[in-house]
Motif scaffolding. Sequence first.
Motif, PDB file in Angstrom:
ATOM      1  N   GLY A 154     114.665 -61.998  81.446  1.00  0.00           N
ATOM      2  CA  GLY A 154     114.125 -60.699  81.812  1.00  0.00           C
ATOM      3  C   GLY A 154     112.736 -60.446  81.253  1.00  0.00           C
ATOM      4  N   VAL A 155     111.915 -59.769  82.041  1.00  0.00           N
ATOM      5  CA  VAL A 155     110.544 -59.481  81.628  1.00  0.00           C
ATOM      6  C   VAL A 155     110.524 -58.567  80.409  1.00  0.00           C
ATOM      7  CG1 VAL A 155     108.384 -58.451  82.350  1.00  0.00           C
ATOM      8  CG2 VAL A 155     109.732 -59.742  83.986  1.00  0.00           C
ATOM      9  N   VAL A 156     111.427 -57.586  80.403  1.00  0.00           N
ATOM     10  CA  VAL A 156     111.423 -56.618  79.306  1.00  0.00           C
ATOM     11  C   VAL A 156     111.607 -57.340  77.970  1.00  0.00           C
ATOM     12  CG1 VAL A 156     112.667 -54.676  78.310  1.00  0.00           C
ATOM     13  CG2 VAL A 156     112.245 -54.741  80.763  1.00  0.00           C
ATOM     14  N   ASN A 157     112.570 -58.247  77.936  1.00  0.00           N
ATOM     15  CA  ASN A 157     112.816 -58.942  76.677  1.00  0.00           C
ATOM     16  C   ASN A 157     111.720 -59.938  76.339  1.00  0.00           C
ATOM     17  OD1 ASN A 157     115.178 -57.527  76.790  1.00  0.00           O
ATOM     18  ND2 ASN A 157     116.364 -59.202  75.896  1.00  0.00           N
ATOM     19  N   THR A 162     107.628 -61.280  72.648  1.00  0.00           N
ATOM     20  CA  THR A 162     106.262 -61.722  72.460  1.00  0.00           C
ATOM     21  C   THR A 162     105.447 -60.725  71.647  1.00  0.00           C
ATOM     22  OG1 THR A 162     106.495 -62.603  74.672  1.00  0.00           O
ATOM     23  CG2 THR A 162     104.316 -62.721  73.701  1.00  0.00           C
ATOM     24  N   ALA A 163     105.656 -59.451  71.937  1.00  0.00           N
ATOM     25  CA  ALA A 163     104.749 -58.456  71.386  1.00  0.00           C
ATOM     26  C   ALA A 163     105.236 -57.847  70.076  1.00  0.00           C
ATOM     27  CB  ALA A 163     104.534 -57.349  72.422  1.00  0.00           C
ATOM     28  N   LEU A 164     106.550 -57.816  69.878  1.00  0.00           N
ATOM     29  CA  LEU A 164     107.046 -57.110  68.705  1.00  0.00           C
ATOM     30  C   LEU A 164     107.346 -58.080  67.572  1.00  0.00           C
ATOM     31  CD1 LEU A 164     109.477 -54.593  70.446  1.00  0.00           C
ATOM     32  CD2 LEU A 164     107.110 -54.237  69.732  1.00  0.00           C
ATOM     33  N   PRO A 165     107.195 -57.611  66.362  1.00  0.00           N
ATOM     34  CA  PRO A 165     107.543 -58.470  65.221  1.00  0.00           C
ATOM     35  C   PRO A 165     109.053 -58.675  65.160  1.00  0.00           C
ATOM     36  CG  PRO A 165     106.979 -56.238  64.512  1.00  0.00           C
ATOM     37  CD  PRO A 165     106.666 -56.319  65.972  1.00  0.00           C
ATOM     38  N   GLY A 166     109.458 -59.828  64.692  1.00  0.00           N
ATOM     39  CA  GLY A 166     110.884 -60.102  64.537  1.00  0.00           C
ATOM     40  C   GLY A 166     111.555 -60.590  65.802  1.00  0.00           C
ATOM     41  N   ASN A 167     110.783 -60.823  66.840  1.00  0.00           N
ATOM     42  CA  ASN A 167     111.310 -61.355  68.100  1.00  0.00           C
ATOM     43  C   ASN A 167     112.602 -60.708  68.573  1.00  0.00           C
ATOM     44  OD1 ASN A 167     109.197 -63.142  68.026  1.00  0.00           O
ATOM     45  ND2 ASN A 167     110.410 -64.665  66.909  1.00  0.00           N
ATOM     46  N   PRO A 168     112.640 -59.385  68.677  1.00  0.00           N
ATOM     47  CA  PRO A 168     113.895 -58.784  69.130  1.00  0.00           C
ATOM     48  C   PRO A 168     114.151 -59.137  70.588  1.00  0.00           C
ATOM     49  CG  PRO A 168     112.143 -57.143  69.151  1.00  0.00           C
ATOM     50  CD  PRO A 168     111.539 -58.424  68.610  1.00  0.00           C
ATOM     51  N   SER A 169     115.408 -59.407  70.917  1.00  0.00           N
ATOM     52  CA  SER A 169     115.745 -59.705  72.300  1.00  0.00           C
ATOM     53  C   SER A 169     117.089 -59.093  72.611  1.00  0.00           C
ATOM     54  CB  SER A 169     115.781 -61.218  72.512  1.00  0.00           C
ATOM     55  OG  SER A 169     115.950 -61.498  73.868  1.00  0.00           O
ATOM     56  N   PRO A 170     117.111 -57.770  72.674  1.00  0.00           N
ATOM     57  CA  PRO A 170     118.409 -57.106  72.815  1.00  0.00           C
ATOM     58  C   PRO A 170     119.080 -57.400  74.140  1.00  0.00           C
ATOM     59  CG  PRO A 170     116.615 -55.518  73.001  1.00  0.00           C
ATOM     60  CD  PRO A 170     115.996 -56.835  72.649  1.00  0.00           C
ATOM     61  N   ASN A 171     120.384 -57.366  74.103  1.00  0.00           N
ATOM     62  CA  ASN A 171     121.178 -57.515  75.321  1.00  0.00           C
ATOM     63  C   ASN A 171     121.410 -56.102  75.875  1.00  0.00           C
ATOM     64  OD1 ASN A 171     123.135 -57.858  77.228  1.00  0.00           O
ATOM     65  ND2 ASN A 171     124.643 -58.784  75.863  1.00  0.00           N
TER      66      ASN A 171
END
Lengths: 314, 479, 294
Positions: A154-157, A162-171
């Motif tokens: 998904g683009v949002v993730n 890419t942009a946020l620290p900590g590489n969050p990738s929520p489901n």
Amino acid sequence: MAVAQSRVRPAAGRQAGPSLLHRLGHQPLGRLLVLPAIIYAVIVTQAPFILTIWYSLQRWNLQRPERRGFAGLDNYRTLLTRDPSFREAILNTFLFVVGAVLLSLLLGLFYAELVNRKFPGRGIVRTLLITPFLIMPVAAALTWKNMMLNPIYGVVNWVARTALPGNPSPNWLGHFPEPSIVGVLVWRWAPFMMLILLAGMQSISEEVREAVRVDGATAWQEFRDITMPHLSRFMQLGGLLGTVFIVQEVDPLYMMTKGGPGNATTTLPYLVYRKAIEGSNVGLGAALGVIVVLLSIVVITLLLRALDRMMRGV
Amino acid sequence: MSRRSFTITAVLMVLVPLLTAIAGRGALAQDATPGASPMASPGASPMASPAALEPDPSISGTIDVGMVGNPQMVALQGLLPEFNRLYPNVTVNMTVLPENEIRQTITQDITNQSGQFDVVTIGPFEVPLWAEQGWLEEVGEEAAADPNYAFDDIFPSMLAGLTYEEGVYALPFYGESGMTFYRKDLFEAAGLEMPERPTWDQIAEFGAALHDPDNGVYGVCLRGLPGWGEQAAIVTTMINAFGGRWYDEDFNAQLEDEDSAAAIRFYVDTLRQYGPPGVEQNGFTETETLFVQGRCAQWYDATSAAELITSPQENPEYADQVGFAFSPSKKLPTGNWLWSWNFAMASNSDAKDAGTAFMKWATSRNYIQTVVAEEGGWGRAPTGSRASVYQDPSYLAIASGFADIVIDSINEANPNEPTEEPVPYTGGQFVRIPEFTSLGNDASQEWAAALVGDQSVDDAISAANELANQVAIDAGYQE
Amino acid sequence: MAVATTARPVVRQPARFAIRRRGANKEQASALWTVVAWGVGLLAFFPVLYMFLTAFKTETAAVSLPPRLIFQPTLEQFRTVLSGDFLPFFRNSAIASLVSTALVMLLAVPAAYALALRPPKKWKDILFFFISTRFMPAAGVIVPLYIIFREAGLLGTMRGLIILYTAMNLPIAIWMLRSFFEEVPKDVLDAAEVDGANVMRLMTEILLPMIAPGIAATIFISIIFAWNEFFFAVSLAAAGTATVPIFMVKFVTSEGLFWAKLAASSTLAVLPIVLLGWVAQRQLVRGLSMGAVK
């Protein structure tokens, strides 16, 4: 609220009404013109509704016709006392509708305020903002599920990683199903609200605005003292129509979450779908449908009454 | 930019590519093979031309066919001219929809006896239930009597699911069992070896070793999307393999029983530990996408996926790296997965001769040869229903890696006695009671809630067990 | 708050009634405003844009990371999607939307006129009745509808779909049109009365031209809802008269790797309405601003 009241033309119209009506009342055809629409609506919508009430009193699973029979209020009793998904669905419906309607109104107001000023490309921006409302709900839901909110592709993730620290990738749909669905609903319905509110804003006469500006009002004061009071009627309209339409939104649930995980995104109309279509349980689905209609009548009556009070200018 | 010029620009921006696309259609139409299959590989030897059948103008009528929109059926739709060559006086109207939608439409039609469809595609779940209601026409007798049809060629285990009281009420178009797919390159790199018949414990071990989320590779991929035909199908075969069952003989729910609960717990834990994120949104299609994108080290699913993921076009990067194994075992050697898409005829059809002709044509050996010849490959040919396919050299040329496993899995599956302990129902990856569509959906929602951590596995198991009991009571199975 | 009790200037010439005097806030916005507005607009539009772009990708590119905004476009997906029949779906949708909208207007204009200008005593109840017909979840009436349709021979027919879409859009059309009629200045009616115009003439020659923008907006809304409707189309009409939403979901198949095909079919499915909406947005806003609230 003097502003709002002064703008309400029907009030004035109705005061002048009786004499006018009296004069025009000689045309008996006039009033009868509402009849074709009423007859049509009664036949097309009430006939199935009466059948629905009848079916709701039956034990009837389409796949087991041999067990079909009169069941009295059993279906209602099952829903009200034994079915935990029913209680969850009521709560979800309430949260979804209130959340989605209020947020679409707020976002719609923001959109409308943005494009109500002149700036280069205003027409294009308005076009961009309107588009989500025009998109087929099924297509929008599938796009959001697969291309936007998919936790891997998904683009949002991807942006978040890419942009946020900590590489969050929520489901999103798994861990935040309710906000995700509300978000998609708001994305679709805010443009509708914008259209209504924009209409409201543009009906504020320029003289009024100039008058307060001459008095040295700031942009905020202008918004608060002129725009908002004037818009309240339009917001009520948006709220009412939004409620009627958004309650019935089943496509995004069907396409994105199937009402889950668990019952997290099952609303009453979607529960009707689960029971009546997926489960072939006509009796239970019908009972649920009747309950939804009754609840809607209560809620909308209350809403309308509140609206009426406000329109009389509190 | 003025509004008008913007509007025009916008319209052009969208229309130009669209028109180009439509124009391109003409070029495509001249192509002899619309939607040419990925299997049109050099390996596919030219097929022996189908036995020359004589046109039969004696059969006439109009039939309405409701079909699930799987690739094999779409290919069949394209071959209608061939059917009409053989039966010039039969008109076929087709309604093709995705699985959920067609199932809803067909169920409404058949259960309400509204007669919209003469012929429908349904699964083994519905066939015996609907035959019992008298909604379907017996078709086995006539098919067996026709020497050209080669009825004996159909896998007996497939027919078993389509039988009600000695009568065969549907003809299988294509069929599948369950099997394990894995990535040979990843196994090799990790120094692991997948046995031909893995156990579920081994799958978990391999999953632990190969799970590498930082590099986007997940140890175990399984369907997680709630639905009786999606997640519940997988979990039900796992319950079978683990020695569990949905119900005991008196229709008391047994999901909290030790073995059943162990299977569900294993399913949830394994996916939580070694599964891809968002697994609860993945059905068959999404999982297959993950696999061909190189995201899955192992994947247990339908045997019909084998042809897709070994096709260089569908799986350009890893087609050569796909390894095959039997479905994982635990207490039982197999989960007894067996599914087929079948053609059945509504008993109230008014064009039964035409319908029978169509069903026999679509499920015949001849049809398979025709579609392979027309498409130049096996990509959209129906497999898994007839034994002769697995002796066909041109099929074995592309399927040598998995053909033996598929045929053995199909033959070994016994959905009429799917569990270790006796049960009052039949069915491998489903429970053949009409209420299972709803029960399977609701129970798998509970397990999905456990997958995302909204509730504990134990809560999900007891919630599902409660649902199963409720269904048994409401439906009158349980005293 | 006694800011404005400015009476709206009475419009004498009916033809020029349409909100000439109103209009957008004429104040020029700041540069920051411009940037924010563009940013918000692009953000809201992005999912749609991404769908359009994906339609021109290969399946592999559609799921590749990072997501590509610039790529070698291909028409492969459109070819696949169009290799079946698209036109029948398109034609069915067009007929269902247009005919049902025409019926809606035929029923709603007189009804709204009566409710606004010749209000029966219980006009509020009548209005509420129309809105309340939208309360029933579609899935709740589907089996009764199915059985009625079966008996009436409407299953899988265009007629059935048109009947339902008309009922579906009737409430909002009446609601909207009524408020437009109420905007008609009473002195126009008085003048017409003096002329002795009959209802038909009053309607066609004076009232309808005056509320034309409102009528246009109502028509657009009705077409949008009918075109986008999915559930009734699948349940009652799919066998025989399938519409565009059904065409679209056909590409969610068991084949895997379907995003680009899905995007292509979605693009085709939404295109007519999006273009219509883009072209008609001024009418939409203008129409809604005529009254909209009473």
